[in-house]
Design a protein around this motif. Structure first.
Motif, PDB file in Angstrom:
ATOM      1  N   MET A   1       0.838  -1.195   0.000  1.00 36.95           N
ATOM      2  CA  MET A   1       0.000   0.000   0.000  1.00 36.95           C
ATOM      3  C   MET A   1       0.873   1.246   0.000  1.00 36.95           C
ATOM      4  O   MET A   1       1.941   1.239   0.582  1.00 36.95           O
ATOM      5  CB  MET A   1      -0.887   0.011   1.240  1.00 36.95           C
ATOM      6  N   LYS A   2       0.387   2.295  -0.644  1.00 34.03           N
ATOM      7  CA  LYS A   2       1.116   3.548  -0.711  1.00 34.03           C
ATOM      8  C   LYS A   2       0.188   4.696  -0.400  1.00 34.03           C
ATOM      9  O   LYS A   2      -0.998   4.624  -0.659  1.00 34.03           O
ATOM     10  CB  LYS A   2       1.728   3.735  -2.111  1.00 34.03           C
ATOM     11  N   ASP A   3       0.765   5.761   0.158  1.00 36.18           N
ATOM     12  CA  ASP A   3      -0.058   6.944   0.389  1.00 36.18           C
ATOM     13  C   ASP A   3      -0.025   7.821  -0.858  1.00 36.18           C
ATOM     14  O   ASP A   3       0.544   7.453  -1.884  1.00 36.18           O
ATOM     15  CB  ASP A   3       0.416   7.701   1.637  1.00 36.18           C
ATOM     16  N   GLY A   4      -0.660   9.006  -0.774  1.00 41.77           N
ATOM     17  CA  GLY A   4      -0.761   9.865  -1.940  1.00 41.77           C
ATOM     18  C   GLY A   4       0.579  10.334  -2.480  1.00 41.77           C
ATOM     19  O   GLY A   4       0.699  10.657  -3.657  1.00 41.77           O
ATOM     20  N   SER A   5       1.611  10.370  -1.641  1.00 44.02           N
ATOM     21  CA  SER A   5       2.921  10.809  -2.088  1.00 44.02           C
ATOM     22  C   SER A   5       3.745   9.677  -2.676  1.00 44.02           C
ATOM     23  O   SER A   5       4.862   9.882  -3.115  1.00 44.02           O
ATOM     24  CB  SER A   5       3.674  11.433  -0.900  1.00 44.02           C
ATOM     25  N   GLY A   6       3.193   8.463  -2.666  1.00 36.87           N
ATOM     26  CA  GLY A   6       3.926   7.307  -3.180  1.00 36.87           C
ATOM     27  C   GLY A   6       4.716   6.583  -2.105  1.00 36.87           C
ATOM     28  O   GLY A   6       5.337   5.561  -2.361  1.00 36.87           O
ATOM     29  N   LYS A   7       4.687   7.100  -0.872  1.00 32.50           N
ATOM     30  CA  LYS A   7       5.412   6.471   0.230  1.00 32.50           C
ATOM     31  C   LYS A   7       4.750   5.154   0.605  1.00 32.50           C
ATOM     32  O   LYS A   7       3.535   5.044   0.689  1.00 32.50           O
ATOM     33  CB  LYS A   7       5.422   7.411   1.434  1.00 32.50           C
ATOM     34  N   ARG A   8       5.574   4.148   0.836  1.00 33.21           N
ATOM     35  CA  ARG A   8       5.058   2.822   1.184  1.00 33.21           C
ATOM     36  C   ARG A   8       4.488   2.849   2.602  1.00 33.21           C
ATOM     37  O   ARG A   8       5.094   3.415   3.514  1.00 33.21           O
ATOM     38  CB  ARG A   8       6.184   1.797   1.116  1.00 33.21           C
ATOM     39  N   LEU A   9       3.314   2.241   2.788  1.00 36.38           N
ATOM     40  CA  LEU A   9       2.682   2.172   4.099  1.00 36.38           C
ATOM     41  C   LEU A   9       2.749   0.757   4.627  1.00 36.38           C
ATOM     42  O   LEU A   9       2.778  -0.208   3.867  1.00 36.38           O
ATOM     43  CB  LEU A   9       1.208   2.601   4.000  1.00 36.38           C
ATOM     44  N   ALA A  10       2.752   0.636   5.941  1.00 30.08           N
ATOM     45  CA  ALA A  10       2.746  -0.695   6.549  1.00 30.08           C
ATOM     46  C   ALA A  10       1.425  -1.380   6.242  1.00 30.08           C
ATOM     47  O   ALA A  10       0.377  -0.745   6.249  1.00 30.08           O
ATOM     48  CB  ALA A  10       2.940  -0.582   8.059  1.00 30.08           C
ATOM     49  N   PRO A  11       1.435  -2.682   5.954  1.00 28.79           N
ATOM     50  CA  PRO A  11       0.182  -3.380   5.665  1.00 28.79           C
ATOM     51  C   PRO A  11      -0.700  -3.430   6.887  1.00 28.79           C
ATOM     52  O   PRO A  11      -0.237  -3.482   8.017  1.00 28.79           O
ATOM     53  CB  PRO A  11       0.653  -4.783   5.247  1.00 28.79           C
ATOM     54  N   ALA A  12      -2.017  -3.386   6.654  1.00 32.18           N
ATOM     55  CA  ALA A  12      -2.967  -3.472   7.752  1.00 32.18           C
ATOM     56  C   ALA A  12      -2.952  -4.866   8.334  1.00 32.18           C
ATOM     57  O   ALA A  12      -2.799  -5.856   7.626  1.00 32.18           O
ATOM     58  CB  ALA A  12      -4.365  -3.132   7.253  1.00 32.18           C
ATOM     59  N   VAL A  13      -3.086  -4.974   9.636  1.00 30.04           N
ATOM     60  CA  VAL A  13      -3.103  -6.260  10.321  1.00 30.04           C
ATOM     61  C   VAL A  13      -4.552  -6.647  10.577  1.00 30.04           C
ATOM     62  O   VAL A  13      -5.351  -5.847  11.038  1.00 30.04           O
ATOM     63  CB  VAL A  13      -2.323  -6.163  11.652  1.00 30.04           C
ATOM     64  N   GLY A  14      -4.898  -7.908  10.265  1.00 27.17           N
ATOM     65  CA  GLY A  14      -6.244  -8.379  10.528  1.00 27.17           C
ATOM     66  C   GLY A  14      -7.218  -7.838   9.489  1.00 27.17           C
ATOM     67  O   GLY A  14      -6.902  -7.741   8.316  1.00 27.17           O
ATOM     68  N   ASP A  15      -8.406  -7.480   9.946  1.00 25.61           N
ATOM     69  CA  ASP A  15      -9.466  -6.990   9.069  1.00 25.61           C
ATOM     70  C   ASP A  15      -9.281  -5.494   8.828  1.00 25.61           C
ATOM     71  O   ASP A  15      -9.523  -4.677   9.718  1.00 25.61           O
ATOM     72  CB  ASP A  15     -10.819  -7.279   9.713  1.00 25.61           C
ATOM     73  N   ALA A  16      -8.882  -5.146   7.617  1.00 24.23           N
ATOM     74  CA  ALA A  16      -8.587  -3.742   7.315  1.00 24.23           C
ATOM     75  C   ALA A  16      -9.816  -2.860   7.406  1.00 24.23           C
ATOM     76  O   ALA A  16      -9.699  -1.656   7.633  1.00 24.23           O
ATOM     77  CB  ALA A  16      -7.976  -3.642   5.918  1.00 24.23           C
ATOM     78  N   PHE A  17     -11.022  -3.444   7.229  1.00 22.45           N
ATOM     79  CA  PHE A  17     -12.241  -2.641   7.170  1.00 22.45           C
ATOM     80  C   PHE A  17     -13.053  -2.682   8.466  1.00 22.45           C
ATOM     81  O   PHE A  17     -14.162  -2.160   8.511  1.00 22.45           O
ATOM     82  CB  PHE A  17     -13.108  -3.100   5.995  1.00 22.45           C
TER      83      PHE A  17
END
Length: 201
Positions: free
Chosen positions: A1-17
């Protein structure tokens, strides 16, 4: 996953929603009602939807996910002050499964804090369907929800972005949800889908 600037984000743990219980969350964008119905299908117990009496668009029972219409209670207050009062009272009225509301005016920090206190008191989860840039700084999470075009005529794609999260990471997801159940399928975003390797020169 990436934010709007293209920076990589840590993956969500468990149920993302999964929405954090006993807190109030926000969703914005053209797909915010679809996100609300998705959450309604996933929350057991009574469901309360609060929207102004003058809005012509109402959830239609025959078009809701399975099991939602039998648990749904619609409240139609006349004005914004009454709407916020209804939301507070609904959040305090345990054992409500989920409270969804559609305020038409921006939510102040004070209003947001009052809703959070009500959610904590009733141990109830709230979801405010807000207009663009009309959220409160007191919200637990804020989602941007947009429908996404799909090449398949029988496919409904949704692009959901978690833009604010007091307890964790942010993220962007594209998913295929049929609008009728709690089942969904994750879809790779176009730029991240598998591409065959280029032949050597």
């Amino acid at each position: 996953m990436k934010d709007g600037s293209g920076k990589r984000l840590a993956p969500a743990v468990g149920d993302a929603f999964a929405l954090r219980p006993a807190r109030v969350h926000e969703a914005t964008g053209r797909g915010r009602r679809a996100f609300a119905l998705f959450q309604a299908a996933r929350h057991p117990g009574p469901l309360i939807w609060v929207l102004p009496a003058y809005l012509p668009e109402l959830p239609m029972p025959w078009g809701l996910p399975k099991g939602v219409s039998a648990r749904l209670h619609l409240l139609r207050p006349a004005g914004e002050t009454d709407l916020l009062w209804c939301v507070e009272e609904a959040l305090r009225a345990a054992p409500t499964g989920l409270v969804i509301a559609e305020p038409q005016q921006p939510l102040s920090l004070l209003a947001g804090r009052r809703l959070q206190l009500a959610a904590e008191a009733g141990r109830t989860t709230g979801l405010m369907l807000i207009r663009q840039d009309a959220g409160s700084n007191a919200t637990e999470t804020r989602w941007a929800c947009e429908p996404q075009a799909s090449p398949a005529s029988d496919s409904t794609l949704h692009h959901w972005s978690l833009n604010k999260n007091k307890q964790g990471t942010l993220g962007h997801w594209v998913l295929n949800w049929d609008g009728a159940s709690t089942a969904f399928h994750m879809v790779s975003e176009t730029g991240e889908r598998y591409q065959p390797a280029e032949p050597p020169l």
